[in-house]
Design a protein around this motif. Structure first.
Motif, PDB file in Angstrom:
ATOM      1  N   ALA A 150       0.840  -1.213   0.000  1.00 51.99           N
ATOM      2  CA  ALA A 150       0.000   0.000   0.000  1.00 51.99           C
ATOM      3  C   ALA A 150       0.873   1.261   0.000  1.00 51.99           C
ATOM      4  CB  ALA A 150      -0.933  -0.017   1.204  1.00 51.99           C
ATOM      5  N   ILE A 151       1.955   1.220   0.756  1.00 49.89           N
ATOM      6  CA  ILE A 151       2.853   2.387   0.806  1.00 49.89           C
ATOM      7  C   ILE A 151       3.477   2.611  -0.574  1.00 49.89           C
ATOM      8  CG2 ILE A 151       5.060   3.219   1.753  1.00 49.89           C
ATOM      9  CD1 ILE A 151       4.206   1.821   4.415  1.00 49.89           C
ATOM     10  N   ARG A 152       3.833   1.515  -1.256  1.00 48.63           N
ATOM     11  CA  ARG A 152       4.407   1.663  -2.608  1.00 48.63           C
ATOM     12  C   ARG A 152       3.402   2.305  -3.561  1.00 48.63           C
ATOM     13  NH1 ARG A 152       5.565  -2.787  -5.254  1.00 48.63           N
ATOM     14  NH2 ARG A 152       7.526  -2.356  -6.295  1.00 48.63           N
ATOM     15  N   GLU A 153       2.140   1.943  -3.377  1.00 51.44           N
ATOM     16  CA  GLU A 153       1.114   2.555  -4.245  1.00 51.44           C
ATOM     17  C   GLU A 153       0.957   4.046  -3.938  1.00 51.44           C
ATOM     18  OE1 GLU A 153      -2.513   0.274  -4.049  1.00 51.44           O
ATOM     19  OE2 GLU A 153      -1.425  -1.532  -4.686  1.00 51.44           O
ATOM     20  N   GLN A 154       0.952   4.370  -2.640  1.00 54.30           N
ATOM     21  CA  GLN A 154       0.846   5.796  -2.277  1.00 54.30           C
ATOM     22  C   GLN A 154       2.025   6.587  -2.818  1.00 54.30           C
ATOM     23  OE1 GLN A 154      -0.045   4.688   2.013  1.00 54.30           O
ATOM     24  NE2 GLN A 154      -0.694   6.828   1.924  1.00 54.30           N
ATOM     25  N   LEU A 155       3.178   5.932  -2.835  1.00 48.43           N
ATOM     26  CA  LEU A 155       4.400   6.597  -3.286  1.00 48.43           C
ATOM     27  C   LEU A 155       4.294   7.009  -4.757  1.00 48.43           C
ATOM     28  CD1 LEU A 155       7.201   7.453  -2.424  1.00 48.43           C
ATOM     29  CD2 LEU A 155       7.974   5.108  -2.700  1.00 48.43           C
TER      30      LEU A 155
END
Lengths: 85, 586
Positions: free
Chosen positions: B488-493
């Motif tokens: 999820a953090i990679r997507e937000q990034l």
């Protein structure tokens, strides 16, 4: 008027990133909080401080040794004071 | 505007000890060498290595390379490749004499020979009495090695691209590596560096954890570049935690404090290590002490208002002894936590220290990846050494003094293989224009305004997530949750933006590119950890507490496209008999 590149705040901020965590944790927050408030002479002293080798810088910032230059020594004191608070 | 193009025989990315040792060997062989470093070379993280470098010189106690080999294999919890370990331990004495020749001022015995100190995990006679195998230049060994190698490289006319950030490897359609796209941090201008051979030597990635001992620059850039080039990362679940980092800050408080009689207490004032390790107590091995500290905190016996650390007490040792034997520790504690260990205990928590896994290589430093036909096929034109690589000499757990050895031995070995490769590949291969486009877009993307997500906030969230879900203790449910959160953090990034679009020394842009790398590496760590259902070395599973050689004596391989794969451990050494897996007790 051309900016004095040696004391350009962006350059100084980037050069706070060092090879040791101890140095990062003292220099990076200091630059964030205090860099904008330094006058040209203090910035020059900070630039000179950042030219030092990591091992020498660590000795200064842990209070083991003192830099000869009085302006640099004053900056070291401010960084040390901020680190412990 | 098209980026400037430069051509060299060899490109080395990273200017720590591994990169500089390789560059020196290449330059001395008349190759043209470029070294790319995102900070000034002598500010690389090798400068922080204090301990020393292992070699069986037998200057203080009897020793030989075969005992060193046994200790390294046992320390690795039998996951290390025994051919690479034999090679390293045999090469160690020569590597140390070479460093001496380059100008490293090793500490001396009265008879003039190199002084050697005893470290944990070192034995005589295959597990017998303590050995003394670590050569040191006072407490500045890494600093001395880095400076000597840098001076030698200047003499040998190595070309340095200081304060340049490597974005990505450049590859042709067949997958051959033809160099890298980098950019000059001082001006923001990008440069295509074409090379016949490329070496990744970018160091570790303990910055994926909130509490770590690493410099801010240790963001796994080379590991992430390999992943994006389709190369898997090996054994990434194995991250070494040091038990006594300063709580909330991470810097290391040496084991020497406990060696001198310092001990740990919990929130109830109890010396809890007596319950976990009745004999060795506070001097039990790193993984045992780290797990004990985290257990105390999880069970509500931590210290401080949030009960989130334990205390290291040394006031009973007296001011004289502390000043004589542990002056640096006193200075560090006074500076960072306003605690004078002469009176006050030091708040501590386990801190991420070293990445055992990395880019898979053979003992010549060639990057290897599985193909349909073979588990270890070299990737043409690409090499890796040091903490970013996994050769694999540390296996599931690294011994103190073996990381500086790793970088000098394999830095030299990789360069020698690269020199042979250059003799057979005399010309640059054509670089297709398309090879530069992807990496270029990854840089330009940060000049666009996008969503609201902030890079520093996402970095903190990633580090907290890794500490909570893939830290010292691991179990299936929380690891699976960790995988989902990191994804999820990679997507937000992808939607993150930076406010500063200036060209000159744009630290925000460097930090954004570093966070992309950290997030890829974090995904490799947490996914590999969720998949390995056993405990081995630094990988400690609550739900699978034992080592399981029948199912798990194998290397993990994580790739972005295909997830997990595995390959066998190289059990057969070069010349001697194999050391079969045994229970690891100290």
């Amino acid at each position: 008027m051309a900016r004095d590149a040696r004391i350009d705040p962006a350059r100084l901020r980037f050069r706070c990133r060092r090879g040791m965590r101890e140095l990062d944790l003292m220099l990076v927050p200091f630059a964030e909080r205090a860099l904008d408030g330094l006058d040209a002479r203090e910035r020059g002293a900070f630039a000179e401080l950042l030219e030092a080798e990591d091992a020498v810088l660590l000795g200064w910032l842990l209070g083991r040794e003192e830099p000869e230059d009085r302006d640099v020594a004053a900056i070291v004191e401010r960084i040390r004071h901020a680190a412990g608070s | 505007m098209r980026p400037e193009r430069r051509r060299f025989d060899a490109l080395v990315i990273g200017a720590g000890g591994g990169g500089l040792r390789a560059a020196l060997q290449l330059a001395n062989a008349e190759a043209t060498v470029a070294v790319v470093s995102k900070v000034f070379p002598t500010r690389s993280h090798t400068v922080a290595a204090q301990g020393g470098v292992n070699a069986s010189l037998a200057n203080v106690l009897p020793d030989n390379w075969h005992w060193h080999m046994f200790d390294t294999i046992k320390g690795s919890d039998y996951l290390g490749d025994q051919d690479a370990i034999e090679y390293m331990c045999r090469a160690a004495p020569k590597a140390v004499y070479e460093l001496e020749h380059f100008g490293v001022p090793f500490s001396r015995l009265e008879n003039g020979r190199i002084y050697q100190r005893a470290f944990g995990g070192q034995s005589q006679h295959f597990g017998g009495e303590q050995a003394a195998r670590t050569c040191a230049a006072a407490d500045r060994t890494g600093h001395a090695i880095l400076h000597s190698l840098y001076q030698q490289n200047i003499r040998a006319r190595t070309h340095f691209f200081d304060e340049h950030f490597a974005l990505d490897l450049l590859r042709d359609e067949s997958g051959r590596v033809l160099g890298a796209l980098v950019f000059d941090i001082a001006t923001g201008e990008s440069v295509v560096i074409e090379a016949k051979v490329t070496l990744l030597a970018t160091g570790g990635a303990a910055q994926v954890y909130r509490t770590n001992t690493n410099a801010l620059i240790n963001t796994g850039d080379g590991m992430a570049m390999a992943l994006r080039a389709g190369v898997p990362l090996q054994d990434m679940e194995f991250v070494q935690f040091h038990p006594t980092g300063i709580a909330g800050k991470g810097m290391l408080i040496t084991e020497g404090v406990r060696g001198e009689g310092g001990y740990l207490v919990n929130g109830e004032g109890e010396r809890f290590m007596e319950r976990y390790a009745p004999n060795a107590r506070d001097l039990a091995s790193r993984d045992v002490v780290s797990r004990a500290i985290v257990t105390e905190i999880r069970e509500g016996r931590g210290c401080g208002p949030r009960r989130d650390h334990v205390l290291l007490k040394l006031d009973h040792l007296g001011e004289a002894l502390i000043n004589r034997r542990l002056p640096a520790i006193r200075e560090t504690a006074r500076t960072f936590v306003n605690a004078d260990p002469v009176r006050d205990p030091i708040p501590v928590f386990p801190t991420a220290h070293y990445t055992m896994g990395g880019i898979p290589t053979n003992r010549h430093g060639q990057v290897v990846a599985p193909t349909a036909d073979a588990p270890e096929e070299p990737v043409e034109g690409l090499y890796a050494v040091g903490e970013c690589a996994c050769v694999s000499v540390h296996g599931a757990n690294r011994l103190g003094g073996n990381s500086l050895l790793d970088i000098v031995v394999f830095g030299r070995a990789a360069a020698n293989h690269m020199i042979d490769y250059l003799a057979e590949h005399r010309y640059h291969r054509p670089l297709p224009e398309a090879a530069v486009e992807g990496p270029r877009a990854r840089l330009d993307r940060w000049d666009e305004a996008r969503g609201e997500a902030s890079v520093p906030e996402l970095r903190r969230e990633l580090q907290r997530t890794m500490e909570e879900y893939a830290g010292v203790f691991r179990e299936q449910e929380s690891l699976d949750e960790g995988v989902a959160r990191v994804r999820a953090i990679r997507e937000q990034l992808e939607l993150a933006a930076i406010g500063d679009h200036s060209r000159v020394f744009n630290t925000a842009r460097v930090e954004a590119l570093e966070l992309v790398n950290l997030a890829d590496v974090a995904l490799a760590v947490v996914t590999s950890a969720a998949a390995r259902r056993e405990s081995r070395g630094a990988h400690s599973r609550v739900d699978h507490p034992d080592r399981d050689d029948a199912r798990w004596l194998k290397h993990s391989l994580f790739s972005l496209a295909e997830g997990m794969d595995y390959k066998p451990v190289r059990i057969k050494p070069l010349t001697v008999d194999s050391f079969p897996p045994k229970e690891r007790t100290y």
